[in-house]
Structures are given as C-alpha cells and as structure tokens.
Design a protein around this motif. Sequence first.
Motif, PDB file in Angstrom:
ATOM      1  N   VAL A 128     -40.968  26.559 -52.478  1.00 31.93           N
ATOM      2  CA  VAL A 128     -40.709  25.305 -51.700  1.00 31.93           C
ATOM      3  C   VAL A 128     -40.225  25.659 -50.213  1.00 31.93           C
ATOM      4  CG1 VAL A 128     -39.289  23.270 -51.684  1.00 31.93           C
ATOM      5  CG2 VAL A 128     -39.928  24.296 -54.037  1.00 31.93           C
ATOM      6  N   ASN A 129     -39.349  26.499 -50.296  1.00 28.16           N
ATOM      7  CA  ASN A 129     -38.964  27.267 -48.966  1.00 28.16           C
ATOM      8  C   ASN A 129     -40.095  27.738 -47.834  1.00 28.16           C
ATOM      9  OD1 ASN A 129     -36.181  26.695 -49.746  1.00 28.16           O
ATOM     10  ND2 ASN A 129     -35.610  28.901 -49.864  1.00 28.16           N
ATOM     11  N   SER A 130     -40.997  28.111 -48.629  1.00 30.27           N
ATOM     12  CA  SER A 130     -42.225  28.628 -47.859  1.00 30.27           C
ATOM     13  C   SER A 130     -43.268  27.385 -47.246  1.00 30.27           C
ATOM     14  CB  SER A 130     -43.293  29.407 -48.703  1.00 30.27           C
ATOM     15  OG  SER A 130     -43.864  28.680 -49.664  1.00 30.27           O
ATOM     16  N   ILE A 131     -43.085  26.411 -48.205  1.00 30.66           N
ATOM     17  CA  ILE A 131     -43.823  25.006 -47.457  1.00 30.66           C
ATOM     18  C   ILE A 131     -42.698  24.483 -46.207  1.00 30.66           C
ATOM     19  CG2 ILE A 131     -43.994  22.767 -48.029  1.00 30.66           C
ATOM     20  CD1 ILE A 131     -44.580  23.294 -50.812  1.00 30.66           C
ATOM     21  N   PHE A 132     -41.513  24.597 -46.436  1.00 32.53           N
ATOM     22  CA  PHE A 132     -40.720  23.973 -45.475  1.00 32.53           C
ATOM     23  C   PHE A 132     -40.345  24.872 -44.122  1.00 32.53           C
ATOM     24  CE2 PHE A 132     -39.778  20.855 -48.555  1.00 32.53           C
ATOM     25  CZ  PHE A 132     -39.126  19.923 -47.925  1.00 32.53           C
ATOM     26  N   LYS A 133     -40.646  26.128 -44.428  1.00 39.28           N
ATOM     27  CA  LYS A 133     -40.735  27.120 -43.067  1.00 39.28           C
ATOM     28  C   LYS A 133     -42.036  26.922 -42.326  1.00 39.28           C
ATOM     29  CE  LYS A 133     -38.145  31.148 -45.212  1.00 39.28           C
ATOM     30  NZ  LYS A 133     -38.554  32.404 -45.684  1.00 39.28           N
ATOM     31  N   LYS A 134     -43.243  26.411 -42.870  1.00 41.10           N
ATOM     32  CA  LYS A 134     -44.313  26.151 -42.304  1.00 41.10           C
ATOM     33  C   LYS A 134     -44.227  24.905 -41.446  1.00 41.10           C
ATOM     34  CE  LYS A 134     -49.344  25.436 -43.034  1.00 41.10           C
ATOM     35  NZ  LYS A 134     -50.289  25.449 -43.950  1.00 41.10           N
ATOM     36  N   LEU A 135     -43.548  23.846 -42.375  1.00 37.12           N
ATOM     37  CA  LEU A 135     -43.370  22.449 -41.594  1.00 37.12           C
ATOM     38  C   LEU A 135     -42.362  22.860 -40.333  1.00 37.12           C
ATOM     39  CD1 LEU A 135     -42.636  20.276 -44.822  1.00 37.12           C
ATOM     40  CD2 LEU A 135     -44.646  20.340 -43.272  1.00 37.12           C
ATOM     41  N   LYS A 136     -41.231  23.485 -40.565  1.00 36.82           N
ATOM     42  CA  LYS A 136     -40.440  23.783 -39.616  1.00 36.82           C
ATOM     43  C   LYS A 136     -41.153  24.421 -38.219  1.00 36.82           C
ATOM     44  CE  LYS A 136     -36.855  27.005 -38.051  1.00 36.82           C
ATOM     45  NZ  LYS A 136     -35.789  26.025 -37.471  1.00 36.82           N
ATOM     46  N   HIS A 137     -42.185  25.364 -38.714  1.00 41.43           N
ATOM     47  CA  HIS A 137     -42.878  26.016 -37.339  1.00 41.43           C
ATOM     48  C   HIS A 137     -43.739  25.075 -36.827  1.00 41.43           C
ATOM     49  CE1 HIS A 137     -44.730  29.112 -35.013  1.00 41.43           C
ATOM     50  NE2 HIS A 137     -45.932  28.479 -35.770  1.00 41.43           N
ATOM     51  N   GLU A 138     -44.529  24.131 -37.556  1.00 42.25           N
ATOM     52  CA  GLU A 138     -45.418  23.218 -37.121  1.00 42.25           C
ATOM     53  C   GLU A 138     -44.995  22.006 -35.934  1.00 42.25           C
ATOM     54  OE1 GLU A 138     -48.918  23.619 -40.346  1.00 42.25           O
ATOM     55  OE2 GLU A 138     -47.509  22.078 -40.252  1.00 42.25           O
ATOM     56  N   ASN A 139     -43.498  21.642 -36.488  1.00 39.24           N
ATOM     57  CA  ASN A 139     -42.913  20.582 -35.989  1.00 39.24           C
ATOM     58  C   ASN A 139     -41.631  20.756 -35.172  1.00 39.24           C
ATOM     59  OD1 ASN A 139     -44.400  18.053 -37.284  1.00 39.24           O
ATOM     60  ND2 ASN A 139     -44.033  19.649 -39.009  1.00 39.24           N
ATOM     61  N   ASN A 140     -41.610  22.165 -35.100  1.00 40.11           N
ATOM     62  CA  ASN A 140     -40.474  22.662 -34.066  1.00 40.11           C
ATOM     63  C   ASN A 140     -39.163  22.129 -34.445  1.00 40.11           C
ATOM     64  OD1 ASN A 140     -39.426  24.263 -31.856  1.00 40.11           O
ATOM     65  ND2 ASN A 140     -39.761  22.462 -30.211  1.00 40.11           N
ATOM     66  N   TYR A 141     -38.936  22.106 -35.694  1.00 37.89           N
ATOM     67  CA  TYR A 141     -37.658  21.373 -36.060  1.00 37.89           C
ATOM     68  C   TYR A 141     -36.479  22.523 -35.874  1.00 37.89           C
ATOM     69  CZ  TYR A 141     -40.184  18.218 -38.574  1.00 37.89           C
ATOM     70  OH  TYR A 141     -41.079  17.170 -39.109  1.00 37.89           O
ATOM     71  N   LYS A 142     -35.632  22.597 -34.905  1.00 40.99           N
ATOM     72  CA  LYS A 142     -34.785  23.487 -34.458  1.00 40.99           C
ATOM     73  C   LYS A 142     -33.638  23.550 -35.129  1.00 40.99           C
ATOM     74  CE  LYS A 142     -36.831  23.954 -29.383  1.00 40.99           C
ATOM     75  NZ  LYS A 142     -36.424  23.865 -28.058  1.00 40.99           N
ATOM     76  N   ASN A 143     -33.365  22.614 -35.456  1.00 44.23           N
ATOM     77  CA  ASN A 143     -31.791  22.490 -36.123  1.00 44.23           C
ATOM     78  C   ASN A 143     -32.115  22.398 -37.797  1.00 44.23           C
ATOM     79  OD1 ASN A 143     -33.207  19.823 -36.252  1.00 44.23           O
ATOM     80  ND2 ASN A 143     -31.426  18.756 -36.632  1.00 44.23           N
ATOM     81  N   MET A 144     -33.117  22.850 -38.113  1.00 43.10           N
ATOM     82  CA  MET A 144     -33.497  23.069 -39.546  1.00 43.10           C
ATOM     83  C   MET A 144     -33.290  24.729 -39.877  1.00 43.10           C
ATOM     84  SD  MET A 144     -36.880  22.413 -42.153  1.00 43.10           S
ATOM     85  CE  MET A 144     -36.365  20.659 -42.370  1.00 43.10           C
ATOM     86  N   PHE A 145     -32.535  25.056 -40.859  1.00 38.88           N
ATOM     87  CA  PHE A 145     -32.755  26.301 -41.174  1.00 38.88           C
ATOM     88  C   PHE A 145     -32.667  26.610 -42.696  1.00 38.88           C
ATOM     89  CE2 PHE A 145     -29.559  25.183 -37.729  1.00 38.88           C
ATOM     90  CZ  PHE A 145     -30.023  26.088 -36.713  1.00 38.88           C
ATOM     91  N   ILE A 146     -33.764  27.425 -42.984  1.00 36.80           N
ATOM     92  CA  ILE A 146     -33.975  27.635 -44.498  1.00 36.80           C
ATOM     93  C   ILE A 146     -33.471  28.822 -45.103  1.00 36.80           C
ATOM     94  CG2 ILE A 146     -36.109  27.642 -46.070  1.00 36.80           C
ATOM     95  CD1 ILE A 146     -37.555  26.290 -43.593  1.00 36.80           C
ATOM     96  N   ILE A 147     -32.811  28.551 -46.311  1.00 36.55           N
ATOM     97  CA  ILE A 147     -32.096  29.922 -46.775  1.00 36.55           C
ATOM     98  C   ILE A 147     -32.770  30.045 -48.489  1.00 36.55           C
ATOM     99  CG2 ILE A 147     -30.227  29.614 -45.289  1.00 36.55           C
ATOM    100  CD1 ILE A 147     -28.647  28.354 -47.789  1.00 36.55           C
ATOM    101  N   ASN A 148     -32.586  31.426 -48.804  1.00 35.05           N
ATOM    102  CA  ASN A 148     -32.960  31.564 -50.079  1.00 35.05           C
ATOM    103  C   ASN A 148     -32.035  31.536 -51.369  1.00 35.05           C
ATOM    104  OD1 ASN A 148     -35.577  31.787 -49.590  1.00 35.05           O
ATOM    105  ND2 ASN A 148     -35.223  34.016 -48.602  1.00 35.05           N
ATOM    106  N   SER A 149     -30.751  31.442 -50.872  1.00 41.62           N
ATOM    107  CA  SER A 149     -29.409  31.516 -51.751  1.00 41.62           C
ATOM    108  C   SER A 149     -28.038  31.240 -51.038  1.00 41.62           C
ATOM    109  CB  SER A 149     -29.318  32.769 -52.499  1.00 41.62           C
ATOM    110  OG  SER A 149     -28.735  33.656 -51.659  1.00 41.62           O
ATOM    111  N   ILE A 150     -27.130  30.748 -51.903  1.00 40.54           N
ATOM    112  CA  ILE A 150     -25.813  30.553 -51.087  1.00 40.54           C
ATOM    113  C   ILE A 150     -25.368  31.553 -50.452  1.00 40.54           C
ATOM    114  CG2 ILE A 150     -24.485  31.230 -53.145  1.00 40.54           C
ATOM    115  CD1 ILE A 150     -23.897  27.981 -51.035  1.00 40.54           C
ATOM    116  N   ASP A 151     -25.577  32.894 -50.861  1.00 43.24           N
ATOM    117  CA  ASP A 151     -25.149  34.020 -50.334  1.00 43.24           C
ATOM    118  C   ASP A 151     -25.629  34.165 -48.741  1.00 43.24           C
ATOM    119  OD1 ASP A 151     -23.654  34.973 -52.755  1.00 43.24           O
ATOM    120  OD2 ASP A 151     -25.561  35.743 -53.389  1.00 43.24           O
ATOM    121  N   ASP A 152     -26.694  33.623 -48.351  1.00 41.48           N
ATOM    122  CA  ASP A 152     -27.209  33.536 -46.976  1.00 41.48           C
ATOM    123  C   ASP A 152     -26.266  32.945 -46.055  1.00 41.48           C
ATOM    124  OD1 ASP A 152     -29.417  34.902 -47.893  1.00 41.48           O
ATOM    125  OD2 ASP A 152     -30.665  33.459 -47.996  1.00 41.48           O
TER     126      ASP A 152
END
Length: 272
Positions: A128-152
């Motif tokens: 799912v994260n990979s989908i949202f990383k693509k959306l973030k890049h395409e739409n320039n969502y500067k205030n979106m940060f995608i993480i893989n776990s709570i440790d990040d």
Amino acid sequence: MIYKFFELRNKLLKFLIKLTPKFIKRKIKKKFFNFYFIPTNHSKLVNDNYTNNNSYDYQKKLIDDYKHNFQQNSFMTYPHLIKLLLMKFNSDEEIMFLDMGADNIDFFLELNSKFKNIKYFFCNLKSVNSIFKKLKHENNYKNMFIINSIDDVSNKKFNFINFGSSIEYFENYEDVLNKVSNIGKNIFFSGTTLFETKNEKYKKHIIVKQVNLYPDINYLYFFNKQFFFSIFLNNNFKLLFERKNLTDNVDYHNFNKIFKNVNYMDFLFSKN
C-alpha cells in the motif's frame, strides 16, 4: 471444541455452496454466513495474513472524485473523525498526525483542506505504501510522509494518532501500543472489538478468523478490554470517550459462550 465446530460447519457449507446454482448460493450465504468472525485456538497471526485489495487506480479515482465534489467519498469506520479533530484543534494550528493502517487518499485531501499546517504521516503494508509514494510524487504532496513501521518515527511527537480498525491486524500490537503511548498525545481507535472475561486464557486477546469477506480470509485479534485499556491508563492517559461503532452491525452471538459484552467500539485516549 467450539473452534472445531465452527471450522467443520464452515467447511461443510462452503462445499455445499460449490454444488448449488448461483441464486441458491446467495440465499445460503445470507442465512448461514451471518457471522463475521469465528473463534480460533491460534497463538499467533498467520503470516501474510491481511489481504490487500488496494490499488493505484482506485486511489486515482478518489482523487478525481474529490476534485469534483471537494469531499471525502471513501468509507471510514469513524466517518466523523475530521469533525472530532476540528473540535480539538484550530485550523491554523501546527499538527503532527500519524495514520496507522490508512488506505484512502481522499481522507488526506479532506484533512489537508481543514488544517493549514498539518504534517501527515502514513503507515501501512509496503504494497500500500508503494501506491501512496507514487501518488505523493505525482501530486507533490509535500506534507505527506510515508513510513513502514512505528520505529521510523520513534523520535517524533504526534498530536494525534489514528488507528482506523487496524490495530487488530498487527502481530506485534503490544509493542506498537507501548510505542505510540510514548509519542502520541491523543490516540484514537475505531471499529475495534473489545470483550470482557475473567478467563485467564483470554487475559489479553483471542485470535479470530474473519469470514465475512469470503473468499478473502483474514485473521485478527479481539482484545480484552481491561488489558487493552490498562496500557494507556498506566501511562497517564485518560479515556475521553468510548462508544459503540455504528458503521456496521456485527453479529457476535457465536462468542456468547466464551465472553460477555463483546462489542465493536470507538474510543479515544488523551493525556496532557
């Protein structure tokens, strides 16, 4: 014994369904598969447990729909979340928001339209994260940060952490809850099943099999309310509200011989 009964019952019904015409199949499923969940005696969640039906095309459609009507169109287990946030925060306030198990881009869009200075952290399965990383890049969502776990984000502090019917799918849920209690000020859970019992076997949880999405089968936790709440109450949180979730009418009567007061719940913990 009760676990074997439900497993045998479901296997028999599924076999019979395969042998019947479509219009009869629908009637059988409606009559006999009214349970969402059945109990198991598993000690841990199954590997690769949760079925990911998210897709890039679906998220793109949500973006297009939002541009058309300027509102969130996807389903949420707590549809009033943004109203709740507007009661707690000013629209120009700086907010750190962590969405654990998030999966709909239009919630982010709606959130972004209400709060000018929000930093939105998104955590889900890597697929799912990979989908949202693509959306973030395409739409320039500067205030979106995608993480893989709570440790990040263990070195950050969040004003609000949201678990939208997701904590029950985390194998390491105790570790996750202890960690979010150290980094979050307001922690919200929706669509989470809680039960009460004095049986020591279930002092923390039970693992159940989710069958209402057949042919997709998932395994997840139901939580002992006393144990679950103690994690936060022992860390100086207060329970701000607790109420039954009304987005679905989950039938739990097949658990009546095991527990009492099994409910599909929304609840919010907060600390100063």
